[in-house]
Scaffold this active site. Structure first.
Site, short mmCIF file in Angstrom:
data_model
loop_
_atom_site.label_atom_id
_atom_site.label_comp_id
_atom_site.label_asym_id
_atom_site.label_seq_id
_atom_site.Cartn_x
_atom_site.Cartn_y
_atom_site.Cartn_z
N SER A 154 0.84 -1.19 0.00
CA SER A 154 0.00 0.00 0.00
C SER A 154 0.88 1.25 0.00
O SER A 154 1.68 1.44 -0.92
CB SER A 154 -0.97 -0.05 1.19
OG SER A 154 -1.97 0.92 1.09
N ASP A 250 -9.82 -4.13 -5.14
CA ASP A 250 -9.08 -3.10 -4.41
C ASP A 250 -9.16 -1.80 -5.20
O ASP A 250 -8.94 -1.80 -6.42
CB ASP A 250 -7.62 -3.54 -4.25
CG ASP A 250 -6.76 -2.54 -3.50
OD1 ASP A 250 -7.30 -1.60 -2.88
OD2 ASP A 250 -5.52 -2.70 -3.51
N HIS A 280 -7.61 -5.58 -0.56
CA HIS A 280 -6.46 -4.86 -0.02
C HIS A 280 -6.09 -5.41 1.36
O HIS A 280 -6.97 -5.60 2.21
CB HIS A 280 -6.82 -3.37 0.09
CG HIS A 280 -5.66 -2.47 0.32
ND1 HIS A 280 -4.91 -1.96 -0.71
CD2 HIS A 280 -5.12 -1.98 1.46
CE1 HIS A 280 -3.96 -1.19 -0.22
NE2 HIS A 280 -4.06 -1.19 1.11
#
Length: 324
Positions: A154, A250, A280
């Site tokens: 991320s 995601d 995610h």
């Protein structure tokens, strides 16, 4: 749109497991505290040769996981996610230990400063300082500072590429590879379809990403800075080989895959995999998912090939794409 979630993901979402997404009008410190309270260390984790914490001269804290090895091992600098705002080196214990053992690398988890108390560019500056520290032998004789890869999930994926760009531009330590998991490369207003399709109901939300950008960015003009958003870069040449893992459901999926294509067009060797049915956080946050250990083995295999020099520093064509 037909949604085919992995059954384990569907069960996880039904239990409303806390995610990175802010719930209600929380401030960043309140969200950080709530996230920390919701996280629990797994009851069992892999044993590694040693785990030690260190504080760099710059003040950045790192945690080094070492495997059993008779010779110095390569370093894998690992940068946690959390929208540059939440999270810590504690949350990736499972992945760090698994990759350490499987790839025979020193996983160096980075505890960079968080926004909004420390907005951009504090985080990339901290992460770059760690790479420089590794390259100058700061981790000691058990770690080979001439062989360094970097990776993250991320926001950590974003920071991994940013540090790779910084090192290229500054003539800094050469990096052998970058591992980019559900990375952030654009802004919610960039028009990627995945932001619309998966805006709500899949853990990470479009609203959460907006919240995180509000914490990290102190001046809207910074959104044009490629060291903040690498999709803004005019020049992506000269970056290390990349493994890009995205999740099918995601909001960040499309920008990660677009960046993989642009990296390939710039001559970088890229291996890209979209993990079907996943959301995610499948790599480092939701480690009870069956896909999680599979992704750890995937990363370890890539790093093994990198350090065995079976992955080249550049390549042409399109990124490898495996849906799995």
């Amino acid at each position: 749109m037909t949604v085919t979630l992995d059954p384990a993901v569907k069960e996880l979402l039904a239990r409303s497991v806390p995610s990175e997404a802010p719930a209600g009008p929380l401030t960043a410190p309140e969200l950080r505290a709530a996230f920390a309270a919701s996280w629990r260390r797994p009851e069992s984790v892999e044993e590694v040769a040693s785990v030690t914490d260190h504080v760099l001269p710059s003040g950045v804290r790192v945690r080094i996981y070492l495997p059993e090895a008779a010779e110095p091992v390569p370093a894998f600098a690992w940068i946690h996610g959390g929208g540059w705002t939440i999270g810590s080196i504690d949350e990736n214990e499972v992945a760090s230990r698994a990759v350490c053992n499987a790839a025979k690398v020193a996983v160096v988890a980075v505890d960079y400063r968080l926004a909004p108390e420390h907005p951009y560019p504090a985080a990339p500056d901290d992460c770059y300082a760690v790479v420089d520290w590794l390259a100058t032998g700061g981790a000691g004789p058990a770690v080979d500072g001439t062989r360094i890869a970097i990776g993250g999930e991320s926001a950590g994926g974003n920071l991994s590429t940013v540090v790779s760009m910084m090192s290229r531009d500054r003539g800094g330590p050469p990096l052998a590879a970058q591992v980019l998991i559900c990375p952030v490369y654009g802004h919610p207003d960039d028009g990627f379809r995945s932001y619309a399709d998966f805006a709500e109901g899949f853990g990470m939300t479009a609203g959460a990403m907006r919240f995180f950008f509000e914490q990290y960015v102190s001046d809207p003009a910074q959104l044009n800075d490629p060291y903040l958003l690498p999709l803004r870069a005019d020049d992506l040449t000269g970056l290390p080989p990349a493994l890009v893992l995205t999740a099918e459901y995601d909001v960040l999926r499309d920008e990660g895959e677009e960046f993989a294509r642009r990296l390939t067009d710039a001559g970088t060797h890229v291996e890209m995999t979209r993990y079907s049915g996943q959301i995610h956080g499948f790599y480092g946050l939701y480690t009870d998912l069956p896909a999680s250990p599979r992704s750890h083995r995937h990363v370890a295999s890539f790093l093994t090939r990198v350090f065995d020099r079976r992955v080249q520093s550049s390549g042409g064509g399109r990124p490898d794409r495996v849906l799995g």
